[in-house]
Structures are given as structure tokens and as C-alpha cells.
Design a protein around this motif. Structure first.
Motif, PDB file in Angstrom:
ATOM      1  N   ALA A 151       0.846  -1.210  -0.067  1.00  0.00           N
ATOM      2  CA  ALA A 151       0.023  -0.013   0.042  1.00  0.00           C
ATOM      3  C   ALA A 151       0.931   1.141   0.122  1.00  0.00           C
ATOM      4  O   ALA A 151       0.504   2.266  -0.491  1.00  0.00           O
ATOM      5  N   ASP A 152       1.990   1.153   0.591  1.00  0.00           N
ATOM      6  CA  ASP A 152       2.861   2.361   0.824  1.00  0.00           C
ATOM      7  C   ASP A 152       3.537   2.689  -0.705  1.00  0.00           C
ATOM      8  O   ASP A 152       3.885   3.772  -1.319  1.00  0.00           O
ATOM      9  N   LYS A 153       3.445   1.539  -1.539  1.00  0.00           N
ATOM     10  CA  LYS A 153       4.248   1.858  -2.762  1.00  0.00           C
ATOM     11  C   LYS A 153       2.934   1.935  -3.817  1.00  0.00           C
ATOM     12  O   LYS A 153       3.047   3.057  -4.958  1.00  0.00           O
ATOM     13  N   ILE A 154       1.792   1.538  -3.916  1.00  0.00           N
ATOM     14  CA  ILE A 154       0.781   1.421  -5.047  1.00  0.00           C
ATOM     15  C   ILE A 154      -0.436   2.066  -4.542  1.00  0.00           C
ATOM     16  O   ILE A 154      -1.344   2.368  -5.221  1.00  0.00           O
ATOM     17  N   GLY A 155      -0.726   2.187  -3.090  1.00  0.00           N
ATOM     18  CA  GLY A 155      -2.031   2.762  -2.560  1.00  0.00           C
ATOM     19  C   GLY A 155      -2.912   1.762  -2.189  1.00  0.00           C
ATOM     20  O   GLY A 155      -2.716   0.691  -2.495  1.00  0.00           O
ATOM     21  N   GLY A 156      -4.012   2.074  -1.328  1.00  0.00           N
ATOM     22  CA  GLY A 156      -4.719   1.203  -0.654  1.00  0.00           C
ATOM     23  C   GLY A 156      -5.869   0.600  -1.657  1.00  0.00           C
ATOM     24  O   GLY A 156      -6.139  -0.621  -1.330  1.00  0.00           O
ATOM     25  N   ILE A 157      -6.227   1.278  -2.519  1.00  0.00           N
ATOM     26  CA  ILE A 157      -7.521   0.684  -3.691  1.00  0.00           C
ATOM     27  C   ILE A 157      -6.602  -0.405  -4.274  1.00  0.00           C
ATOM     28  O   ILE A 157      -7.336  -1.339  -4.222  1.00  0.00           O
ATOM     29  N   PRO A 158      -5.700  -0.288  -4.928  1.00  0.00           N
ATOM     30  CA  PRO A 158      -5.079  -1.486  -5.684  1.00  0.00           C
ATOM     31  C   PRO A 158      -4.790  -2.572  -5.055  1.00  0.00           C
ATOM     32  O   PRO A 158      -4.638  -3.722  -5.055  1.00  0.00           O
ATOM     33  N   THR A 159      -4.060  -2.317  -3.701  1.00  0.00           N
ATOM     34  CA  THR A 159      -3.928  -3.394  -2.851  1.00  0.00           C
ATOM     35  C   THR A 159      -5.028  -4.164  -2.105  1.00  0.00           C
ATOM     36  O   THR A 159      -5.073  -5.379  -2.134  1.00  0.00           O
ATOM     37  N   LEU A 160      -6.217  -3.354  -2.147  1.00  0.00           N
ATOM     38  CA  LEU A 160      -7.263  -4.244  -1.341  1.00  0.00           C
ATOM     39  C   LEU A 160      -7.832  -5.073  -2.735  1.00  0.00           C
ATOM     40  O   LEU A 160      -8.407  -6.164  -2.288  1.00  0.00           O
ATOM     41  N   ILE A 168     -15.118  -7.207  -5.549  1.00  0.00           N
ATOM     42  CA  ILE A 168     -14.059  -7.057  -6.587  1.00  0.00           C
ATOM     43  C   ILE A 168     -14.648  -5.966  -7.420  1.00  0.00           C
ATOM     44  O   ILE A 168     -13.881  -5.104  -7.918  1.00  0.00           O
ATOM     45  N   ALA A 169     -16.104  -5.998  -7.910  1.00  0.00           N
ATOM     46  CA  ALA A 169     -16.634  -5.268  -8.817  1.00  0.00           C
ATOM     47  C   ALA A 169     -16.505  -3.657  -8.173  1.00  0.00           C
ATOM     48  O   ALA A 169     -16.166  -2.638  -8.848  1.00  0.00           O
ATOM     49  N   ILE A 170     -16.893  -3.630  -6.766  1.00  0.00           N
ATOM     50  CA  ILE A 170     -16.679  -2.122  -6.400  1.00  0.00           C
ATOM     51  C   ILE A 170     -15.275  -1.625  -6.459  1.00  0.00           C
ATOM     52  O   ILE A 170     -15.191  -0.540  -6.716  1.00  0.00           O
ATOM     53  N   MET A 171     -14.353  -2.472  -6.002  1.00  0.00           N
ATOM     54  CA  MET A 171     -12.852  -1.967  -5.996  1.00  0.00           C
ATOM     55  C   MET A 171     -12.439  -1.583  -7.473  1.00  0.00           C
ATOM     56  O   MET A 171     -11.776  -0.681  -7.628  1.00  0.00           O
ATOM     57  N   ILE A 222      -6.607  -7.439   3.751  1.00  0.00           N
ATOM     58  CA  ILE A 222      -7.991  -6.805   3.049  1.00  0.00           C
ATOM     59  C   ILE A 222      -8.417  -5.728   3.982  1.00  0.00           C
ATOM     60  O   ILE A 222      -8.480  -4.526   3.574  1.00  0.00           O
ATOM     61  N   VAL A 223      -8.922  -6.106   5.110  1.00  0.00           N
ATOM     62  CA  VAL A 223      -9.476  -5.321   6.221  1.00  0.00           C
ATOM     63  C   VAL A 223      -8.704  -3.792   6.470  1.00  0.00           C
ATOM     64  O   VAL A 223      -8.948  -2.874   6.303  1.00  0.00           O
ATOM     65  N   PRO A 224      -7.135  -4.116   6.678  1.00  0.00           N
ATOM     66  CA  PRO A 224      -6.487  -2.974   7.095  1.00  0.00           C
ATOM     67  C   PRO A 224      -6.511  -2.067   5.958  1.00  0.00           C
ATOM     68  O   PRO A 224      -6.006  -0.862   5.838  1.00  0.00           O
ATOM     69  N   SER A 225      -6.575  -2.303   4.601  1.00  0.00           N
ATOM     70  CA  SER A 225      -6.690  -1.697   3.345  1.00  0.00           C
ATOM     71  C   SER A 225      -7.821  -0.498   3.324  1.00  0.00           C
ATOM     72  O   SER A 225      -7.485   0.588   2.830  1.00  0.00           O
TER      73      SER A 225
END
Length: 411
Positions: free
Chosen positions: A284-293, A394-397, A330-333
Motif C-alpha cells: 500500500a505504501d508503494k501503490i496505494g490502498g485501493i489497488p492493494t485491496l 471485486i466489482a466495487i474495487m 483486506i481489512v487494513p486496506s
């Protein structure tokens, strides 16, 4: 001398990413590990309590549902308390309720008092998860994603340790004595750890967000709208997540492998989940929270599919390990996404709402899986239900990621 001066520094002069920040984080992980006991003891005790009270699987599963509802509502309540008065106050208010709740559970005369008191058990430990993640995000800037993931790992460290300990206690002393002992031990241990955290935080009063950095990502959505969207995503992923976590012990017992094997699989699943939580923080520090989730959600759904096709003892150990490695981040994201897109002054409250949604998903998923089992006599349909909910997440993300990329392209 450098470390010493840093630890006696006034809380107003606290420096993010410092040694003192890491020391706070270490204590926070300990508190999270202790406070998570309610989530895992009820899972391990499920088949034993069901048999002792002569209840159905669906009815016995309501104890987990009530615990998660209390845990979820407590995220918002303790989040607001944390934003206003500080995390130390929020955690302190819940400690005595935890001890009392376990004592009442241990002396319950029927299934319904046992079920209902788990609401209080969940409520009492709420501040040790979502609000604690939000608090940890204020201690770091460069390593914020990693810090949030580590803070959330306390929940999984508890998940790796508590199931086997609770099972040993029930086998040795009975489930009632074990619950009473859990209440006394966790209340005392959490109090001592909280004293340590308060020393590191100084006065522990409401923090000032005047100098906080603005959100990194603007999705051009109102804070309330984005909170609701994240809440819906959180519900869907956690309905899927709950199937193995809530029912793996009972599933193994039904297959003839015994409660102990199921408890070991749960511990394995959650222990390896720590790796994915910390790994997701780095990512997440590299690519962000949304892609990580999104990556975590796709991986979780893939692992969940394997439960539909394999039920051998070795296979279940391997699948549970894989599930833990895939879903832990998932949840920490969600907490990371909140800090990337919303004002710092509302972090604990907004994270609390999203975690409330995840808890609702976990509690609903745990209950509906038991109901599906009662109706079909098999967990196959329950696993299929989990896969369907995972696809919604998955669809929402994907939609949020597309919107984020559009906003960055326009910028």
C-alpha cells in the motif's frame, strides 16, 4: 541518551516515524492481540457449546453474530470517543466490560444468555481494532500503510494464539472455567499494557489535526458517499471471509477430523494472515490502498473456490494456509484508503464505520452459513455463497480504481 530524551519528550513534540512511534506501535499490537480474544474463543467453543445446550448450529452461531455486532457498533462508538478524548480513554472504557462479559458467559444457564453477553464482549474490545488502526496512522507518515497493517495484525496474532489455548483450556478444565479465566486474564493484562501505552503517549488527550497532511487522493466523492461505498465493499468481502473463519472448526468436526484439527487450521490461517497484513502494508505504501485491496480480494476469492473441491485433511490444511496468506491484508486496506481520501480529524470515526460494515458482513456471513448448513446438511452451498459475495467486492474495487485513475489522469 538519544532514546531517553525521545521518550521523555512532551507529547506535543512527538515526531512521526520516530523510535517512539515504533514503541507505541509495539504496545498497540500487544493490546490488539489481547483484545481480539472474543472473536476467536466463540469460534472454537461453537460445537462444544452447541452440544452442551442442545442447540442447532444456526442458533449456536448467533453467539458469533452478537459478538460481531457489538464489535462493529463499538467501532463507531469508540472511534468517536478516540477522535474526541484519545485512544487511551476509548480502550480503558472497554476493559472492565470484557472481563465481566466472559464471567457471565461462563456461568450462563442457557444458550440465550451466552449468546446475548457476546454483544458486550464484542463491544468491549472494539477500540483495539479499527480506532487503534486509525490512531497508528497518525504516528507515521512515510510508513503509514505498514504501520496500519502492523496494528491490524494484533487481531491475527491473537487469532494464531487464542484458538489452540482456548481449545486446550476447554479440554482440560471445561468451557465454562475457560471463559471465566479468559475474562480475568485479559482484563488484567490489557490494563497493564494500556498503562504502558499511556506513558508513551503522554496525557493521551484529544490530538490536534491542525498540521495534518491533506488527503493524498481526491475521488470527487463526498466523504459520506465514499464512506457508504467502502462500507458496502467491506460487507461483501467479509461475508466471504467469514465462511472459513467462523465454520472451519465445526466443518472439520463434521468431517470427522475433530475440533482440535479445526482449531489448528484456524490458527494456521490467521497466523499466516499476519504475513499478508504486513505485506499489504508495504504494498500500500508503494501503490496505494485501493489497488492493494483489489489484489487481496481477487486472491481471497480464488482461495475460497478450493474449499468447494477439496475436503481431505491435508488439503484443508493447505487451503487454510493459502486463504490466510491471501486475505489478511483486506481489512487494513480500508483504513489506509480512508486516510488517503478523507480528513485526518475524522479518521477514527470513518474507519470505525467501515469496520462496522465489515463486522456486519462477518456476523451476517457467519450466521447465514450456519443457516445454509442447517437447510442443506452441507457446507458446499455456504462456500458458494461466499464466492458470490466476494465477486461483489471485486466489482466495487474495480470501479473505485477506475475512478481514481481518471482523477489522476485529469490532474
Amino acid at each position: 541518551m538519544v532514546i531517553s530524551s525521545e521518550f521523555i519528550r512532551d507529547s506535543e513534540l512527538f515526531v512521526p516515524d520516530s523510535r517512539r512511534a515504533w514503541a507505541r506501535l509495539a504496545v498497540a499490537v500487544l493490546i490488539g492481540s489481547l483484545g481480539s480474544v472474543g472473536m476467536w474463543s466463540v469460534v472454537v467453543a461453537l460445537p462444544v457449546v452447541q452440544q452442551d445446550f442442545g442447540a442447532t448450529r444456526g442458533t449456536a452461531s448467533l453467539a458469533f453474530t452478537m459478538m460481531m455486532l457489538g464489535f462493529g457498533l463499538g467501532q463507531v462508538i469508540t472511534g468517536k470517543i478516540s477522535d474526541r478524548y484519545g485512544i487511551v480513554t476509548a480502550i480503558g472504557l472497554g476493559i472492565s466490560i470484557l472481563g465481566l462479559g466472559y464471567i457471565v458467559a461462563g456461568i450462563s444457564w442457557s444458550i440465550w444468555p451466552y449468546i446475548l453477553v457476546h454483544f458486550a464482549i464484542g463491544l468491549s474490545s472494539a477500540a483495539t481494532f479499527g480506532p487503534l488502526m486509525a490512531e497508528a496512522s497518525h504516528w507515521f507518515e512515510r510508513y503509514r500503510g505498514l504501520a496500519v497493517a502492523i496494528a491490524a495484525s494484533g487481531n491475527y496474532i491473537g487469532g494464531a494464539v487464542w484458538p489452540s489455548l482456548v481449545n486446550w483450556g476447554m479440554q482440560t478444565y471445561g468451557w465454562r472455567t475457560t471463559h471465566i479465566a479468559l475474562g480475568i486474564f485479559t482484563a488484567v493484562a490489557m490494563t497493564l499494557a494500556l498503562i504502558g501505552l499511556r506513558v508513551l503517549m503522554g496525557a493521551g488527550v484529544r490530538r490536534s489535526h491542525a498540521n495534518a497532511l491533506p488527503p493524498r487522493l481526491d475521488l470527487k466523492l463526498s466523504t459520506n458517499a465514499l464512506t457508504v461505498i467502502l462500507g458496502l465493499a467491506s460487507i461483501s468481502c467479509c461475508v466471504a471471509m467469514s465462511m472459513p473463519q467462523v465454520h472451519i472448526v465445526a466443518y472439520c468436526n463434521d468431517l470427522g477430523y475433530g475440533v482440535a484439527r479445526g482449531a489448528e487450521m484456524l490458527s494456521l490461517m490467521l497466523g499466516l494472515g499476519i504475513i499478508s497484513r504486513i505485506g499489504s502494508g508495504f504494498l500500500a505504501d508503494k501503490i496505494g490502498g485501493i489497488p492493494t485491496l483489489l489484489i487481496g480480494s481477487v486472491a481471497q476469492g480464488s482461495a475460497l473456490l478450493f474449499y468447494l473441491f477439496f475436503d481431505g485433511l491435508t488439503s484443508l490444511y493447505l487451503i487454510s494456509a493459502m486463504f490466510g496468506l491471501f486475505q489478511g491484508g483486506i481489512v487494513p486496506s480500508y483504513a489506509i484508503i480512508v486516510r488517503e481520501t478523507m480528513p485526518a480529524s475524522e479518521a477514527a470515526t470513518r474507519v470505525g464505520f467501515v469496520i462496522l460494515a465489515s463486522v456486519f458482513g462477518m456476523s451476517f456471513g457467519g450466521w447465514i452459513s450456519g443457516v445454509i448448513f442447517d437447510a442443506t446438511g452441507s457446507y458446499a452451498a455456504a462456500f458458494t455463497n461466499g464466492v458470490a459475495w466476494n465477486l461483489v467486492n471485486i466489482a466495487i474495487m474495480v470501479l473505485l480504481l477506475m475512478r481514481a485513475r481518471q482523477r489522476m489522469a485529469m490532474a
